[in-house]
Design a protein around this motif. Sequence first.
Motif, PDB file in Angstrom:
ATOM      1  N   ARG A  17       0.835  -1.200   0.000  1.00 26.55           N
ATOM      2  CA  ARG A  17       0.000   0.000   0.000  1.00 26.55           C
ATOM      3  C   ARG A  17       0.862   1.238   0.000  1.00 26.55           C
ATOM      4  N   SER A  18       0.526   2.182  -0.854  1.00 25.33           N
ATOM      5  CA  SER A  18       1.213   3.462  -0.869  1.00 25.33           C
ATOM      6  C   SER A  18       0.476   4.437   0.039  1.00 25.33           C
ATOM      7  N   ALA A  19       1.087   5.598   0.273  1.00 24.68           N
ATOM      8  CA  ALA A  19       0.491   6.592   1.163  1.00 24.68           C
ATOM      9  C   ALA A  19      -0.770   7.164   0.536  1.00 24.68           C
ATOM     10  N   GLY A  20      -1.782   7.382   1.376  1.00 20.36           N
ATOM     11  CA  GLY A  20      -3.022   7.935   0.877  1.00 20.36           C
ATOM     12  C   GLY A  20      -3.903   8.410   2.005  1.00 20.36           C
ATOM     13  N   LEU A  21      -5.077   8.881   1.645  1.00 16.36           N
ATOM     14  CA  LEU A  21      -6.016   9.421   2.612  1.00 16.36           C
ATOM     15  C   LEU A  21      -6.853   8.289   3.197  1.00 16.36           C
ATOM     16  N   GLY A  22      -6.769   8.085   4.504  1.00 12.26           N
ATOM     17  CA  GLY A  22      -7.536   7.037   5.155  1.00 12.26           C
ATOM     18  C   GLY A  22      -7.152   5.664   4.654  1.00 12.26           C
ATOM     19  N   LYS A  23      -8.144   4.910   4.181  1.00 15.65           N
ATOM     20  CA  LYS A  23      -7.903   3.571   3.672  1.00 15.65           C
ATOM     21  C   LYS A  23      -7.493   3.564   2.197  1.00 15.65           C
ATOM     22  N   LEU A  24      -7.416   4.748   1.599  1.00 16.53           N
ATOM     23  CA  LEU A  24      -7.101   4.840   0.177  1.00 16.53           C
ATOM     24  C   LEU A  24      -5.600   4.847  -0.045  1.00 16.53           C
ATOM     25  N   ASP A  25      -5.156   4.330  -1.193  1.00 13.61           N
ATOM     26  CA  ASP A  25      -3.759   4.446  -1.553  1.00 13.61           C
ATOM     27  C   ASP A  25      -3.556   5.732  -2.343  1.00 13.61           C
ATOM     28  N   ARG A 385      -0.101   7.760   6.845  1.00 11.53           N
ATOM     29  CA  ARG A 385      -1.501   7.487   7.181  1.00 11.53           C
ATOM     30  C   ARG A 385      -1.776   7.725   8.659  1.00 11.53           C
ATOM     31  N   GLU A 386      -0.811   7.385   9.510  1.00  8.12           N
ATOM     32  CA  GLU A 386      -0.969   7.621  10.946  1.00  8.12           C
ATOM     33  C   GLU A 386      -1.023   9.115  11.252  1.00  8.12           C
ATOM     34  N   GLU A 387      -0.206   9.910  10.565  1.00  6.27           N
ATOM     35  CA  GLU A 387      -0.207  11.356  10.778  1.00  6.27           C
ATOM     36  C   GLU A 387      -1.525  11.978  10.326  1.00  6.27           C
ATOM     37  N   ILE A 388      -2.053  11.483   9.197  1.00  9.89           N
ATOM     38  CA  ILE A 388      -3.339  11.993   8.715  1.00  9.89           C
ATOM     39  C   ILE A 388      -4.445  11.669   9.719  1.00  9.89           C
ATOM     40  N   PRO A 396      -7.099   4.956  15.208  1.00  7.14           N
ATOM     41  CA  PRO A 396      -6.863   3.905  14.203  1.00  7.14           C
ATOM     42  C   PRO A 396      -7.680   2.661  14.514  1.00  7.14           C
ATOM     43  N   THR A 397      -8.087   1.969  13.479  1.00  5.49           N
ATOM     44  CA  THR A 397      -8.816   0.716  13.655  1.00  5.49           C
ATOM     45  C   THR A 397      -7.827  -0.411  13.955  1.00  5.49           C
ATOM     46  N   ALA A 402      -2.702  -3.310  12.910  1.00  5.72           N
ATOM     47  CA  ALA A 402      -2.047  -4.564  12.521  1.00  5.72           C
ATOM     48  C   ALA A 402      -1.253  -4.383  11.232  1.00  5.72           C
ATOM     49  N   ASP A 403      -1.788  -3.609  10.286  1.00  3.25           N
ATOM     50  CA  ASP A 403      -1.072  -3.378   9.031  1.00  3.25           C
ATOM     51  C   ASP A 403       0.215  -2.610   9.274  1.00  3.25           C
ATOM     52  N   ALA A 404       0.179  -1.600  10.129  1.00  3.66           N
ATOM     53  CA  ALA A 404       1.391  -0.835  10.434  1.00  3.66           C
ATOM     54  C   ALA A 404       2.426  -1.709  11.143  1.00  3.66           C
TER      55      ALA A 404
END
Length: 479
Positions: A17-25, A385-388, A396-397, A402-404
Amino acid sequence: MTSTSQARSYGGWRRSRSAGLGKLDSRQTLTVFAAVLMPVVAGIVVSQVVALYLAPLAVLCIVAAVAQRDGVLLVDIARAWARWRWSNWRTHTAYLGHVAAPIQHGGALPGVLAPIKLIDAADPGRGRIGVIWNQRTGQVSATALLSPSGALLADVDTVNRQVAAWGALMARMADDITIRHAAITIDLLPETGTQLADHVGGRLNPAAPQLARAVMADLVAAAPRAASRVSARLTLTCDPSRGAATPVQLPEAIASLLASLNGLAVAAAGAEVVKRASATDLIRIVRTAFDPQAEGVGAGWDALRWRDAGPTYARDRRDRYDHENAYSTSWVLAEAPRQRVPHDVLLHLLSPGRFRRRVTLTVRALPRQVGASVVESEVNAAAVREEIRRRARRAPTARERADAERAASGAHEEARGAAIVHWALYVTTTVTKPEHLEEARREVLQAAGHSRLRLRPARWGQAAAFAVGLSCGVYPGDG
């Protein structure tokens, strides 16, 4: 001797996954921003009427970029459908192998197998070997026929050593710049159930005691009538031109391929190399995949040529592949197990069923420098994503945490020498009657569920998914 080691569990795989807004890449985020800005800019620059006309189009773009089906974006599904429809309109999804010609089969194989040429090469001191040459990409492939030792009766220490050896084999692939990818294929072939009786009957000594003959007859009678045959093989694909200062000729490419294949420590990972597949072996693998009825042919394979391996008829449909005297359906891995799993998690999927099944694991070990940059970008994307989320004051969910953690764990393992591997799983089931397809599909999906895998049908790409497991060096995504 009793083993005191603890059984290990395995996990840590994740979708890139690349950086993106929320769950988006990043691609989804850019598409959403562009769709939102499009009517706004049009309203400012042109007129509000144009902005109103563009608003529904913007909504459609956002839905296509965000919504998914079976883990695939709707925009990618639409693109696959459009490409298939275009190919179907141009009759590229149907293949007739010169049925009016005097030879039995066509001169070329269908679809992605068309640019492939089979070469019967000699390896001094090791006999002859069949080499697949992709004339479009320049890549060459060779196959080793394997005999897996199995881990059901192995002790924990043996299993741990074999899994560690598999990791070392992946690291060896990452260190060899010429290796592009590898495919491990398991063929599960149901038999009629008479093989055991024929095998025992042909080996009974007429002079044996009557009691011994009676015992063997009772054992054969009590044995299950359903039988199966399991075969395994490893296909290695190399691109010897990578890193070469001058163009590499075909003989040099084959020599480099054989050196890479011989350098893989497959035995330590729990599989003995029975032999390296000859040209005849590869012809038989491809031919019997297209025409399962050819499996019963006992002799005459040496007289066949590569043009004889393909079908006389093939048709790529939306959710199935019609070929020769059979019908196949293929799936692609949609989601790996979320939890940690034992070493035998794939046992159900790799256990024979009523119908012919082929399971192929494709792996591409990234070169060291590429793997390091990939895990670093993944960790950075997780941090973004964490900063956003922090600025949006959103907790965070559990999945995001877990993904991080998996991204950080992957970076830690890569720093300690582990290889970063891109992998995928393809499953194909084949039947000889179309009315058996639904039952065969249920059998595969049930086995995948027991193995904690989620599969998605290879819609509008059945022919390509079918070709992945034929030991011809086909790897989706190769240019």
